[in-house]
Design a protein around this motif. Structure first.
Motif, PDB file in Angstrom:
ATOM      1  N   VAL A 195       0.861  -1.184   0.000  1.00 20.34           N
ATOM      2  CA  VAL A 195       0.000   0.000   0.000  1.00 20.34           C
ATOM      3  C   VAL A 195       0.897   1.234   0.000  1.00 20.34           C
ATOM      4  O   VAL A 195       2.010   1.205   0.537  1.00 20.34           O
ATOM      5  N   PRO A 196       0.433   2.314  -0.624  1.00 18.93           N
ATOM      6  CA  PRO A 196       1.225   3.552  -0.596  1.00 18.93           C
ATOM      7  C   PRO A 196       1.177   4.191   0.784  1.00 18.93           C
ATOM      8  O   PRO A 196       0.320   3.847   1.609  1.00 18.93           O
ATOM      9  N   ASN A 197       2.088   5.103   1.025  1.00 13.16           N
ATOM     10  CA  ASN A 197       2.202   5.752   2.330  1.00 13.16           C
ATOM     11  C   ASN A 197       1.182   6.889   2.439  1.00 13.16           C
ATOM     12  O   ASN A 197       1.497   8.046   2.211  1.00 13.16           O
ATOM     13  N   GLY A 198      -0.034   6.523   2.755  1.00 14.49           N
ATOM     14  CA  GLY A 198      -1.074   7.535   2.934  1.00 14.49           C
ATOM     15  C   GLY A 198      -1.880   7.831   1.687  1.00 14.49           C
ATOM     16  O   GLY A 198      -2.785   8.657   1.725  1.00 14.49           O
ATOM     17  N   GLY A 199      -1.595   7.183   0.587  1.00 18.36           N
ATOM     18  CA  GLY A 199      -2.405   7.374  -0.606  1.00 18.36           C
ATOM     19  C   GLY A 199      -1.579   7.542  -1.859  1.00 18.36           C
ATOM     20  O   GLY A 199      -0.342   7.557  -1.819  1.00 18.36           O
ATOM     21  N   MET A 200      -2.267   7.627  -2.963  1.00 24.45           N
ATOM     22  CA  MET A 200      -1.619   7.803  -4.261  1.00 24.45           C
ATOM     23  C   MET A 200      -1.702   9.273  -4.668  1.00 24.45           C
ATOM     24  O   MET A 200      -2.689   9.961  -4.382  1.00 24.45           O
ATOM     25  N   ILE A 201      -0.679   9.729  -5.358  1.00 23.67           N
ATOM     26  CA  ILE A 201      -0.633  11.109  -5.825  1.00 23.67           C
ATOM     27  C   ILE A 201      -0.855  11.119  -7.341  1.00 23.67           C
ATOM     28  O   ILE A 201      -0.127  10.439  -8.077  1.00 23.67           O
ATOM     29  N   PRO A 202      -1.847  11.876  -7.800  1.00 26.05           N
ATOM     30  CA  PRO A 202      -2.067  11.938  -9.255  1.00 26.05           C
ATOM     31  C   PRO A 202      -0.842  12.516  -9.958  1.00 26.05           C
ATOM     32  O   PRO A 202      -0.166  13.387  -9.429  1.00 26.05           O
ATOM     33  N   THR A 203      -0.569  12.021 -11.129  1.00 25.49           N
ATOM     34  CA  THR A 203       0.541  12.553 -11.921  1.00 25.49           C
ATOM     35  C   THR A 203      -0.022  13.565 -12.914  1.00 25.49           C
ATOM     36  O   THR A 203      -0.824  13.219 -13.771  1.00 25.49           O
ATOM     37  N   ILE A 204       0.384  14.794 -12.757  1.00 24.52           N
ATOM     38  CA  ILE A 204      -0.151  15.879 -13.582  1.00 24.52           C
ATOM     39  C   ILE A 204       0.998  16.598 -14.276  1.00 24.52           C
ATOM     40  O   ILE A 204       2.012  16.914 -13.642  1.00 24.52           O
ATOM     41  N   SER A 241      -4.981  -6.700  16.161  1.00 26.27           N
ATOM     42  CA  SER A 241      -5.792  -6.803  14.947  1.00 26.27           C
ATOM     43  C   SER A 241      -5.428  -5.795  13.863  1.00 26.27           C
ATOM     44  O   SER A 241      -6.017  -5.842  12.785  1.00 26.27           O
ATOM     45  N   LEU A 242      -4.507  -4.898  14.125  1.00 23.97           N
ATOM     46  CA  LEU A 242      -4.271  -3.819  13.175  1.00 23.97           C
ATOM     47  C   LEU A 242      -2.790  -3.622  12.856  1.00 23.97           C
ATOM     48  O   LEU A 242      -1.915  -3.958  13.663  1.00 23.97           O
ATOM     49  N   VAL A 243      -2.566  -3.074  11.678  1.00 22.84           N
ATOM     50  CA  VAL A 243      -1.307  -2.396  11.391  1.00 22.84           C
ATOM     51  C   VAL A 243      -1.624  -0.910  11.430  1.00 22.84           C
ATOM     52  O   VAL A 243      -2.530  -0.444  10.725  1.00 22.84           O
ATOM     53  N   ILE A 244      -0.925  -0.173  12.266  1.00 21.27           N
ATOM     54  CA  ILE A 244      -1.174   1.263  12.446  1.00 21.27           C
ATOM     55  C   ILE A 244       0.066   2.007  11.988  1.00 21.27           C
ATOM     56  O   ILE A 244       1.194   1.607  12.304  1.00 21.27           O
ATOM     57  N   TYR A 245      -0.154   3.086  11.250  1.00 23.57           N
ATOM     58  CA  TYR A 245       1.023   3.844  10.816  1.00 23.57           C
ATOM     59  C   TYR A 245       0.747   5.325  10.667  1.00 23.57           C
ATOM     60  O   TYR A 245      -0.364   5.747  10.366  1.00 23.57           O
ATOM     61  N   GLY A 246       1.807   6.098  10.895  1.00 23.36           N
ATOM     62  CA  GLY A 246       1.840   7.501  10.521  1.00 23.36           C
ATOM     63  C   GLY A 246       2.681   7.622   9.265  1.00 23.36           C
ATOM     64  O   GLY A 246       3.474   6.735   8.950  1.00 23.36           O
ATOM     65  N   THR A 247       2.538   8.731   8.580  1.00 22.62           N
ATOM     66  CA  THR A 247       3.181   8.831   7.269  1.00 22.62           C
ATOM     67  C   THR A 247       4.599   9.360   7.322  1.00 22.62           C
ATOM     68  O   THR A 247       5.285   9.395   6.309  1.00 22.62           O
ATOM     69  N   GLY A 248       5.060   9.825   8.518  1.00 20.86           N
ATOM     70  CA  GLY A 248       6.368  10.455   8.595  1.00 20.86           C
ATOM     71  C   GLY A 248       6.299  11.896   8.127  1.00 20.86           C
ATOM     72  O   GLY A 248       5.286  12.370   7.611  1.00 20.86           O
ATOM     73  N   PRO A 255      -4.861  16.832   5.234  1.00 21.56           N
ATOM     74  CA  PRO A 255      -4.483  16.953   6.652  1.00 21.56           C
ATOM     75  C   PRO A 255      -3.759  15.707   7.156  1.00 21.56           C
ATOM     76  O   PRO A 255      -4.043  14.590   6.706  1.00 21.56           O
ATOM     77  N   PRO A 256      -2.833  15.896   8.081  1.00 23.49           N
ATOM     78  CA  PRO A 256      -2.091  14.747   8.627  1.00 23.49           C
ATOM     79  C   PRO A 256      -3.039  13.729   9.262  1.00 23.49           C
ATOM     80  O   PRO A 256      -4.012  14.099   9.917  1.00 23.49           O
ATOM     81  N   GLN A 257      -2.727  12.470   9.066  1.00 20.34           N
ATOM     82  CA  GLN A 257      -3.587  11.421   9.603  1.00 20.34           C
ATOM     83  C   GLN A 257      -2.761  10.274  10.164  1.00 20.34           C
ATOM     84  O   GLN A 257      -1.600  10.081   9.791  1.00 20.34           O
ATOM     85  N   ALA A 260      -8.848   5.796   9.643  1.00 18.79           N
ATOM     86  CA  ALA A 260      -7.953   6.944   9.481  1.00 18.79           C
ATOM     87  C   ALA A 260      -8.487   8.057  10.360  1.00 18.79           C
ATOM     88  O   ALA A 260      -9.697   8.291  10.408  1.00 18.79           O
ATOM     89  N   VAL A 261      -7.587   8.701  11.056  1.00 17.39           N
ATOM     90  CA  VAL A 261      -8.013   9.754  11.967  1.00 17.39           C
ATOM     91  C   VAL A 261      -7.045  10.928  11.865  1.00 17.39           C
ATOM     92  O   VAL A 261      -5.833  10.740  11.730  1.00 17.39           O
ATOM     93  N   LYS A 262      -7.606  12.131  11.865  1.00 14.90           N
ATOM     94  CA  LYS A 262      -6.763  13.324  11.783  1.00 14.90           C
ATOM     95  C   LYS A 262      -5.922  13.468  13.054  1.00 14.90           C
ATOM     96  O   LYS A 262      -6.403  13.195  14.161  1.00 14.90           O
ATOM     97  N   ILE A 263      -4.701  13.922  12.856  1.00 10.36           N
ATOM     98  CA  ILE A 263      -3.792  14.165  13.975  1.00 10.36           C
ATOM     99  C   ILE A 263      -3.229  15.584  13.833  1.00 10.36           C
ATOM    100  O   ILE A 263      -3.302  16.175  12.753  1.00 10.36           O
ATOM    101  N   PRO A 264      -2.667  16.140  14.908  1.00  5.18           N
ATOM    102  CA  PRO A 264      -2.264  17.554  14.859  1.00  5.18           C
ATOM    103  C   PRO A 264      -1.200  17.867  13.810  1.00  5.18           C
ATOM    104  O   PRO A 264      -1.152  18.969  13.284  1.00  5.18           O
TER     105      PRO A 264
END
Lengths: 166, 740
Positions: free
Chosen positions: B626-635, B662-669, B678-680, B694-698
């Motif tokens: 899985v990507p680190n927090g999502g995929m980025i469109p190529t523009i 039961s989970l793998v939990i990660y922050g994106t760095g 927003p950071p999650q 996914a939950v927002k973090i400061p």
């Protein structure tokens, strides 16, 4: 870098910024970025640069050896083409201009009223210059305390113990 | 407040610290919920997090399940503790530990040790060592990554190693140094390395500039401190800086009653001096601070491995230095073995001054903690010229391979491979084959003819640069990509750097560098384990840069990454006729990168690399990515791509991963996730990688999170921020949601 850019015979590499500077040249001493932009650039630096680059490495003599006398467009274009080294070009145009502003601030260059533009072509008329007095002080940090003293706070009341070791 | 001052300096910093903390707390060690009748597992009490990596095995696993897929999205900030009152930091890279009802962390560039109330984040105690100019010139001037915990019944200790290379043993309940440990609770780790300690002095007020520029020096006889200029000798002692600079950046690890601690060195980016202090791993008695043993990571003459340094290893030999165990460690307490990931030799990208394979550089070394003797080792990169330090603690786990139960240790690396060994014997679980690799065209450089390539598991980052790796959506796109690719030396992996002046026989002035010096895996990311299943989840990045080597006119090295040290304190005298090299603009790291995109589109095809990769170490197979927090469109607006639908690419950065029941939990760095989002904090299904929360973090995470159970509530704690805005954030399920 100019030569490198010209060697690439692909459509996207044509927009290089380091052509002959225009006649009206400004100086980085004239306040070419805003304090708010530099502050944002500090965040970008922390997120994407600090893993490899310290601020000391981009200020003072290290910075001067590479950039004094060059046009600011070259610095920004360099960052865009080369950084972050693990994924060059992956920051947004705004982030590249913000981190450029932060690097200027690291070198004691004054902030002005407006942001640096994101288009490096618009930076072709800004020459990187540093006041001598400034360059002598940018490496300085907050004075430290000397001697091997331990400070402990907590327990039933705040207290400090201190001694010189060994 | 009692002060006993023997230094001529002011009380300033102590008063600031004490003054910044209002009120006093009665410190009472709360009985941990997790302590109640539960046995130690992998050196940890289930529900606690006693090691940087969760447990001695470095699994980053917790069996807790109060936070799960059904309620992850309802996580809220329970408290946020800001370290700014104690000073500034670079970015906050610490992972706290939780033991016996208390949370411990380090913070600020001075690496202040702290105990926090796990329920509220209130500061319970703090300890700080003022190291004078040894701190001012410390190569690794940041909070470090954590600390270590030990207890024997009610006797609890927190072990912290400072930037200036002192090790302190603190009472976990009060923060007071253990008077039986070392001298007044502190061991000077510059002692015991075979170098005399001498008075130190500085000539400027700044820090060490990256690598070894602007160092300390040995004080002159009778030299004193000049308060006006803040230079001179301040009474600090240490190893003569002419021998090199060493420091510490990662915590020690406790194995039984033995503290295992190593050192870090200067950065090897562009050092000036041809020698530095070789790395060591040492064992210390946790009760007394007595040094029990020392293992030389550059073998001394006559020791095993010394013959892999063709010019010899006598300290001070040109080319000898570093090989520092700067990362975190893992251990198997039952076997009495500690597993040390070892960094590379001196100078990242040029090894002409140190011919040979350079043991134990770039190795994993298993050391018997009772004797300090090598049990086994494996060198993953011979004669490193790519800055492929072994960057993080390995992961220990038990799996079943081909029907046979195996005790294994898995080492993730910058070079994008995971190396898996029998942790008792060092035997590779799957063959690791010495494979012929490209040879160097740089004068004086003799690259290793072969490198060990794992047959399993498959890599998690792009390897090298081949024509088949290039974008080929249309013939014109492929041709354009090939024009760029052929500007630098191509190959499958381990492509040596090229002389940047174009003097090589091939005419190429650079080589592709993939994975680059940041990895792959690096210290911000790394792997977490599910010990129940044998799955390993690797957080890594993938990227592309180049290497071109030049002579720094004011350095002792014949070649280095492009850099100009002239004029820096500690550099060689500027040579006659010197002129700044205008072509170096940006120098340093910039010289490693090259334009590798067309209109903002990378010339390398997007692949399922970087992000998070899951492997089943029972089979050695890659299971999902899985990507680190999502995929980025190529523009792009480049007309070359008109009419082409471009695939997205995975987000940047290093996923910072832990596992629970039961989970793998990660922050994106720091640099991860999708720009503008927003950071999650994310949760994914362990078997499939499907996002389940996914939950927002400061702010984005800046270090690997940790989790623990305190007074019936599970918390997830992670670091964020930098400077004086660095924080620990605790997330928990609100009371109503936690009731299940």
């Amino acid at each position: 870098m100019a030569a490198l850019g010209c060697m690439y015979v692909v459509p996207s590499t044509r927009a290089w910024a380091q052509d002959t500077p225009p006649d009206s040249v400004r100086s980085t001493l004239a306040g070419v970025y805003s304090a708010a932009q530099s502050a944002r650039g500090k965040d970008v630096f922390t997120e994407s640069c600090l893993e490899c680059h310290t601020t000391a490495d981009h200020s003072g003599q290290s910075f001067q050896n590479s950039w004094i006398g060059h046009m600011l467009s070259e610095l920004m274009q360099y960052l865009r083409d080369k950084m972050p080294k693990s994924n060059p070009g992956s920051l947004t145009p705004e982030q590249y201009s913000e981190v450029t502003a932060f690097i200027l601030s690291l070198n004691g260059l004054p902030a002005g009223e407006v942001d640096l533009p994101t288009d490096s072509l618009q930076l072709r008329n800004i020459r990187i210059e540093i006041a001598k007095a400034t360059t002598d002080t940018v490496q300085a940090r907050t004075p430290h305390e000397a001697g091997l003293k331990q400070f402990v706070w907590g327990h039933s009341a705040p207290f400090t113990i201190a001694r010189t070791l060994p | 407040m009692t002060h006993v001052w023997t230094s001529r300096r002011t009380l300033g910093s102590a008063l600031v610290i004490a003054g910044g903390l209002v009120g006093a707390f009665l410190v009472r060690a709360a009985a941990s919920d997790a302590m109640q009748g539960r046995a130690m597992v992998r050196g940890n009490v289930p529900g606690e997090w006693r090691y940087w990596g969760g447990d001695a095995w470095g699994t980053r696993y917790s069996s807790l399940d109060q936070i799960n897929a059904t309620n992850f999205d309802s996580l809220t900030v329970a408290w946020q503790w800001n370290s700014g009152a104690f000073g500034a930091d670079e970015y906050y890279r610490a992972t706290p530990i939780y033991a016996n009802g208390q949370l411990f962390t380090v913070a600020t560039t001075r690496r202040v040790a702290m105990a926090l109330d796990p329920s509220s984040g209130e500061t319970k105690w703090m300890w700080r060592l003022d190291e004078g100019i040894r701190w001012q010139k410390a190569p690794r001037q940041f909070a470090g990554r954590g600390l270590a915990y030990w207890n024997d019944g009610p006797t609890e200790r927190v072990i912290v190693v400072t930037p200036g290379l002192h090790m302190a043993s603190l009472d976990a309940k009060t923060g007071v140094p253990d008077p039986k440990f070392g001298k007044n609770g502190v061991v000077d780790l510059m002692n015991g390395l075979g170098y005399p300690l001498v008075p130190l002095a500085v000539d400027d007020t700044g820090s060490l500039i990256i690598s070894d520029a602007a160092p300390m020096r040995r004080a002159r006889p009778g030299e004193t401190w000049n308060e006006a200029t803040r230079t001179g000798a301040d009474g600090t002692i240490g190893i003569d800086p002419a021998e090199g600079q060493i420091a510490n950046s990662s915590p020690a690890i406790l194995v039984g009653d033995v503290i295992v601690v190593g050192n870090s060195s200067i950065h090897g980016y562009y050092p000036i001096r041809l020698k530095n202090i070789p790395g060591t791993v040492r064992g210390f008695d946790v009760r007394t601070g007595k040094q029990l043993w020392k293992f030389n990571l550059v073998p001394l003459p006559g020791e095993f491995g010394a013959d892999t340094w063709k010019n010899g290893t006598k300290p001070g030999t040109p080319g000898v230095g570093k090989v520092d165990p700067w990362a975190t460690y893992a251990a198997d307490p039952e076997l009495g073995l500690v597993y040390i990931p070892v960094g590379m030799p001196l100078m990242d990208e040029y090894g002409g001054h140190r011919p040979g394979n350079n043991l134990f550089g770039n190795s994993i070394v298993a050391i018997d903690v009772k004797t300090g003797l090598r049990k086994w080792h494996f060198q993953m990169v011979h004669h490193d010229i790519w800055d492929y330090d072994t960057p993080i603690a390995p992961n220990v786990l038990d799996v079943t391979v081909d029907g046979r139960k195996r005790k294994v240790v898995a080492q993730t690396t910058k070079q994008g491979w995971m190396y898996v060994f029998d942790r008792v014997t060092g035997e590779p679980i799957w063959p690791i084959v010495e494979t012929p690799v490209l040879q160097s065209e740089v004068p004086g450089e003799v690259a290793s003819p072969t490198q060990p390539i794992p047959t399993k598991p498959e890599p998690y980052s792009q390897q090298g640069m081949l024509a088949s790796d290039l974008i080929d959506y249309t013939p014109a796109i492929r041709d354009s990509a090939l024009v760029i690719a052929r500007k630098c030396r191509m190959g499958p992996y381990y492509i040596p750097g090229q002389p940047a002046d174009g003097s090589a026989k091939s005419g190429l002035a650079c080589s592709w560098y993939n994975p680059g010096a940041s990895g792959g895996v690096n210290i911000d990311g790394g792997a977490a384990v599910d010990p129940e299943t044998g799955m390993v989840y690797v957080g890594s990045q993938t990227g592309l840069s180049t290497i071109g080597l030049q002579k720094d006119p004011c350095s002792e090295f014949n070649y280095s990454s492009p850099h100009d040290s002239c004029g820096l304190a500690g550099a060689l005298p500027t040579p006659a006729g010197y002129k700044p090299r205008t072509e170096l603009r940006g120098d340093g790291f910039a010289g490693r990168a090259g334009a590798s995109s067309i209109g903002g589109v990378s010339i390398v095809k997007p692949k399922p690399y970087g992000g998070m990769t899951a492997y089943d170490l029972n089979s050695g197979e890659k299971k999902w990515w899985v990507p680190n927090g999502g995929m980025i469109p190529t523009i792009t607006k480049d007309p070359l791509f008109d009419g082409v639908t471009l695939p997205p690419s995975g987000a940047r950065g290093q996923a910072q991963i832990i596992t629970t029941k039961s989970l793998v939990i990660y922050g994106t760095g720091r640099s991860g996730a999708i720009p503008g989002v927003p950071p999650q904090l994310f949760a994914v299904d362990k078997a499939t990688g499907r996002q389940v929360g996914a939950v927002k973090i400061p702010a984005r995470t800046t270090a690997v999170p940790m989790t623990f159970l305190h007074k019936g509530k599970q918390y997830i704690v992670f670091a964020i921020g930098a400077g004086t805005n660095a924080s620990l954030v605790a997330m928990a399920i609100p009371h109503r949601a936690a009731a299940r």
